[in-house]
Write a protein that holds these residues in place. Sequence first.
Motif, PDB file in Angstrom:
ATOM      1  N   UNK A   1       2.139   8.067 -10.355  1.00  0.00           N
ATOM      2  CA  UNK A   1       1.088   7.261 -10.980  1.00  0.00           C
ATOM      3  C   UNK A   1       1.266   7.222 -12.497  1.00  0.00           C
ATOM      4  N   UNK A   2       1.663   8.376 -13.078  1.00  0.00           N
ATOM      5  CA  UNK A   2       1.795   8.454 -14.539  1.00  0.00           C
ATOM      6  C   UNK A   2       2.931   7.571 -15.059  1.00  0.00           C
TER       7      UNK A   2
ATOM      8  N   UNK B   1      -4.115   3.886   1.315  1.00  0.00           N
ATOM      9  CA  UNK B   1      -3.126   4.894   1.709  1.00  0.00           C
ATOM     10  C   UNK B   1      -3.000   6.007   0.672  1.00  0.00           C
ATOM     11  N   UNK B   2      -3.420   5.726  -0.570  1.00  0.00           N
ATOM     12  CA  UNK B   2      -3.454   6.795  -1.579  1.00  0.00           C
ATOM     13  C   UNK B   2      -4.324   7.943  -1.069  1.00  0.00           C
TER      14      UNK B   2
ATOM     15  N   UNK C   1       0.838  -1.213   0.000  1.00  0.00           N
ATOM     16  CA  UNK C   1       0.000   0.000   0.000  1.00  0.00           C
ATOM     17  C   UNK C   1       0.872   1.262   0.000  1.00  0.00           C
ATOM     18  N   UNK C   2       1.995   1.214   0.741  1.00  0.00           N
ATOM     19  CA  UNK C   2       2.919   2.364   0.734  1.00  0.00           C
ATOM     20  C   UNK C   2       3.542   2.539  -0.646  1.00  0.00           C
ATOM     21  N   UNK C   3       3.807   1.405  -1.282  1.00  0.00           N
ATOM     22  CA  UNK C   3       4.440   1.427  -2.604  1.00  0.00           C
ATOM     23  C   UNK C   3       3.520   2.072  -3.636  1.00  0.00           C
TER      24      UNK C   3
ATOM     25  N   UNK D   1      -4.517   0.037 -11.207  1.00  0.00           N
ATOM     26  CA  UNK D   1      -5.650  -0.309 -10.334  1.00  0.00           C
ATOM     27  C   UNK D   1      -5.236  -0.293  -8.862  1.00  0.00           C
ATOM     28  N   UNK D   2      -3.947  -0.607  -8.603  1.00  0.00           N
ATOM     29  CA  UNK D   2      -3.495  -0.645  -7.211  1.00  0.00           C
ATOM     30  C   UNK D   2      -3.465   0.759  -6.608  1.00  0.00           C
TER      31      UNK D   2
END
Length: 1505
Positions: free
Chosen positions: A1338-1339, A1354-1355, A1328-1330, A1347-1348
């Motif tokens: 993200x780009x 955490x996002x 989740x941190x990753x 999707x993650x």
Amino acid sequence: MSSLEDKDVSSKSNGDDLHSYAESIQSFENSPDEQLNVTAQLTKSISKILSNDVGAHRLESLAKVISTKTKREMDSFEVNELDFDLRALLNYLRSRQLEQGIEPGDSGVAFKNVTSVGVDASAAFGPSVEEMARDIVTWPARLVRKLRKQKGTPVRNIIQNCTGVVESGEMLFVVGRPGAGCSTLLKTLSGETDNFVSVEGEFSYDGLDQQEMMKNYKGYVIYCPELDFHFPKITVKETIDFALKCKTPRVRIDNMTRKEYVDNIRDMWCTVFGLRHTYATKVGNDFVRGVSGGERKRVSLVEAQAMGASIYSWDNATRGLDASTALEFAQAIRTATNMVNNSAIVAIYQAGENIYQLFDKATVLYNGKQIFFGHADKAVDYFQRMGWVKPNRMTSAEFLTSVTVDFENRTLDIKPGYEDKVPKSGAEFEQYWLQSPEYQQVLQEYDEYVARHHPEETRDRMQVAKKQRLQAGQRQNSQYTVNYWTQVYYCMIRGFQRVKGDSTYTKVYLSSFLIKGLVVGSMFHKIDDKSQSTTKGAYSRGGLLFYVLLFASVTSLAEIGNSFANRPIVVKHKSYSMYHISAESLQEIITEFPTKFVAILILSLVTYWIPVLKYQAGAFFQYLLYLLTVQQCTSFIFKFVATLTTDGVTAHALGGLWVLILCIYTGFVLPIGEMHHWIKWIHFLDPLTYAFESLMATEFHGRQMKCSNMVPNGPGYEGVALMNQICDTAGAVKGTLFVSGDAYIDKMYHFAYKHVWRNWGVNIVWTFGYIVANVLLSEFLKPLQGGGDLLLYKRGHMPELGTENVDAKTASREEMMEALNGPSVDLEKVIAEKDVFTWNNLDYTIPYDGATRKLLSDVFGYVKPGKMTALMGESGAGKTTLLNVLAQRINMGVITGDMLVNGKDLPASFNRSCGYVAQADNHMAELSVRESLRFAAALRQPSSVPLEEKYEYVEKIIMLLGMQNYAEALVGKTGRGLNVEQRKKLSIGVELVAKPSLLLFLDEPTSGLDSQSAWSIVQFMRALADSGQSILCTIHQPSATLFEQFDRLLLLKKGGKMVYFGDIGENSRSLLNYFERQSGVKCGISENPAEYILDCIGAGATATAAADWHDLWLASPECAAARAEVEELHRTLPSKPVSDDPELATTFAASFLTQMKWVLHRTNLQFWRSPVYIRAKFMECASCALFIGLSYIRVNNSVGGASLAFSSTFMILIISLAMINQLHVFAHDSRDLYEVREAASNTFHWSVLLLSHTTIETMWSMTCQFVCWFCYYWPAGYSGRAPQAGYFFFFYVLVFPIYFVTYGLWILYMSPDVPSASMINSNLFAAMLLFCGILQLKDMSPRFWIFMYRLSPLTYVVQSLVAPAVHNKHVRCGPNEFLTMDPPQGEDCQSYLSQYMSINGGYLENANATANCNYCPYTFQDQVVEKFDVKWQYRWRNFGFMWAYICFNITAMLACYYIMRVKVWSLKSVLDFKKWFNGPRKERHEKESGVFKATEQDKQNVTKG
């Protein structure tokens, strides 16, 4: 049994051992006997004995014969003259008088007026948050008192005025109740006195005083703790070989090689103790499958014998063993003392008569005072002359223990005329003893012993013996036999054996590196095209290198847990003088390296080539080298943390803070240029900083990155020349399209390639430094703190009478009847109205290893009101299985047959009408006795009963069980809380307050108790039965006095087959008539009937059964009569009215809301009275948050300031990971308690536990988060305006804790255990941190992983926490953050960039300049973090998302618990990681029972005929 061929079978894993073994025999065969001296002939004899079947059998026979002889009997014992081998072996081992020049190290011990003083801690206030706050407030006053050396700590004599003599070859039995001082006496005589304030008195070890003995010859005196500490994953052979290697003397018979010595001595002891068949089996422990409990005890004995010591102290030696195994162990100790003439001092609870008869001497302790010392066969007579009456079938040990019971609670009768003469307290007993002729005799023996042993002679003998033992090159005054580097070598060999034995851990460890590597590698897949790198990928490269470095380092946190798991074993070995603890620390470097190297290699391969980092072999090997070095370094950092601390909770808290410090000052989340000058020095101490600089510099050195975004660009700037643009990346030069990698890392991180190898060198030095610090500190490791039982009272309830007489007398039959049935009730009428429980043709079959196994076979019987039925049989006969089947507590397998109440099917109220007291006394440690009973009564008695009435009944039960003096004491853990007997009483009380109207089941209620406590419990059960209660109770080989309290016996043999069911009769007559008739052997008047019948059927320690007793039973008239009685009951009982209370038909007595109210209250108390957990939570939060807050103090308005707001959020999320790991450990205890006891008794619904724990944990976590917010938000200097600060507070302090607590508990409640939960949590949280956008934009991610980002909670947490920190904050660029470019000829900066600024924002520092325009690309800090998808307007959307996640967590928690732990579907095995790698669990070998069982041939084999 022990032929060379057998040896091939049992030791296949060590083929090389066989060669040396065979060669050593061969070498003797080749040389004629005439040329051998006496010693060589002896060596030949030993090898000859051990190399063939006949010799091994003769040695076994010898062991059996001498296992029952005391020292006096041994003096007149002779081996058959014709049997030279055995005679020579015994002579060598016993007297060592042959002319071999090897000095014996024998020593006895004599002691006079020995007193050990310890801290007076028999009672204290129970721990709570209130007590912790009180301690903090009064700490300064206590410190001042300590500095002034005022006597603040009360002390008391744990033992006082103990006198005695134990000669070489003698065994001393130490008798006393728990808390009498038995362990203290053993520790004192063994020199293990670190935990005492002082030790006074005279000692003589064959003339040497204790100080000299402990200083120069500690290895000759050994204390063996009650628990067996061994490395569980290595084999029996490896364990014993290691011990022998560490103690192999330099001077050996006939100059045997070290290997021959180890082989011969190991085979000899393992033959004697029946361990040859276990060579290739793992030792195991309570959690790891291995040898049986009795075999493990014998492994401890062989390991201790390998030390070649003179005096052994065995503390509570038979703990956890059944009576037959206990006898085997005691015989093993007797055999050892007889064979090698050493002394044994042994403390055993519940010793049978056959164990007691093995001892030469006995001493009796009463509350620390010695009240007898003398020959074991005279002890009983001494107390009988005092006036006590010993019942015929009471064992000697039981009688001696009973004498020491408080006078008011006594169970023994007193001779007529002696009522006023017998001592009534510890002081009177001691006075009587000091005035007795027996005491004068002991003093005389002591004086004779001292006169007989001259210090000089002993000193010379011990010195010679020690010199002959010490390996060449070892210091003369060293306690250790082999030198330091040999110790390291042996520990290293054992280290590799441990790695091989624990392959599961290795596989999981390597798999986690592979999986994490693949996830990270694929997430950063092909950062740039191989042919040309771009500036867009620069940040991603940094993020990737930081994450991989962090993962390689943080996985070493497991070192802390491993260190604490191994510490008791290593400390025990140090006390045995086997090796320096630092030798064990050093070997870990070598033995752990291969696994860690493979792990780093796997990680390096997938995280280097999938993202396509620098495409050069040299750069890859540098990457591998730097990661490997930093992993080694951090591994020793965490070992160092473990060595510094004394408990795991503190070590993990300190380790968590250390990780945070290492992480922040690596230079990625807080670049060196942004560090505050007053705290910047920390990065010089951080190995990760040096590794990160080396990784970054190697990756970026010589790299030319094509600019991804030139400024200005876009509308109006289509034709602008390159010379008038600049790249928007750190290190860019105006007018160039490419950015140098070296310039980028210099400007961005202050890194340089020239430091690469220097940094590696620095990390090598750090690694070496931590190794040295760890090795030096480990030498000073103290054994884990011990102490007597300590009662913990609630404040305001400490009794004034002291705790010596805290146990009140249990109720008599009359008191019990009145309390349970009311005054003047017709008992016969009560019993006649009660229901009768019967069972018939009962079979129970389980699936086993692809087939089925029958555990119960055609069992029948009944339990009538007012009667107490015993359920007996050897280990594995199916006693507990039958109990569980009858109590409807089985949820697997197939049960067939009838179980009926009054001849009808079981009513719906059956479960609620029965009480079940399990063998393990599981209670919530934080509750008091009264609170535990009230909780059970409130939730298990029918809801129609008023609460006051329930409370009234609780008080009755407290009085009946004699618990009134400690009703307000907390249950606690063993040692700090109730003792074993008090816990057992509470277990019975918890079931009685539920008012079981039909039946009370008890599973081994006397196991683990001393004989007096066992008597007290059984007496209570007898009174309960006499009051009309039906009782069915399993019991393992009770003493005769206990056995005769039962009315009826159901006896099983292996396979769950019946051997007897019927009345026991007065003095066991009915039972004995049957067994004497069938066996033809009479039971002696002083013999224990329970042991007699088990011997008859082949279940006792010295038993052999010729006939099949199951068949005998089926053919007997007693069986026919019993069956007829069951049939008669089935015929007559159905007409009896059934009192099936509809209120009892419901699953639970209380409503859901009532359950919630009570369980919430209990959970709240559990937290309040766990100050260690609460303190650890708050300390972790405050220290970590404050450290982050001070590291990011006064975040400025620059571009870097916005990045810091973002990266500091990343750091504060890590705190929640530590809190989740903490809550796992705490919540697991209450889950265990519920599943083991409360679920089966239908106390409350499982969802109530989950929801209650979640609620209270969330409240405490919110308080912790408030501390975090206060320590982080304000030092960082974020906005104090209500919309920003208020939202941050609302989200971080009130919403986020609900999320991470529900998430953490969901993980725990679906996992089989805490390690699995921690592993799942660490991997999920890391993922989740990753994917929350901090490490990889993200780009830039491959489409597969997008999707993650959307899925990771955490996002949204990051977005919600960063947005208020930067919102509406005007940017003021720092000197290095401006983009500097030249405008075209004839234009100034303002005119050139105005159009670009109107679209993209930003400002000019020098608007009117015509060259070197300093352009800051942002106006507000919101714009800086937009690339991470952080926007102020998302905040309430994110708030809604978090509630969706919270609801999901709660639903998943309830659903997963139901699937995995209530329904027990096969999905449960999915999360059992061990099964992934190990396959189905295999049964271990069948244990060899009755090692010391005598056979007809033994005496013929050994003694004169």
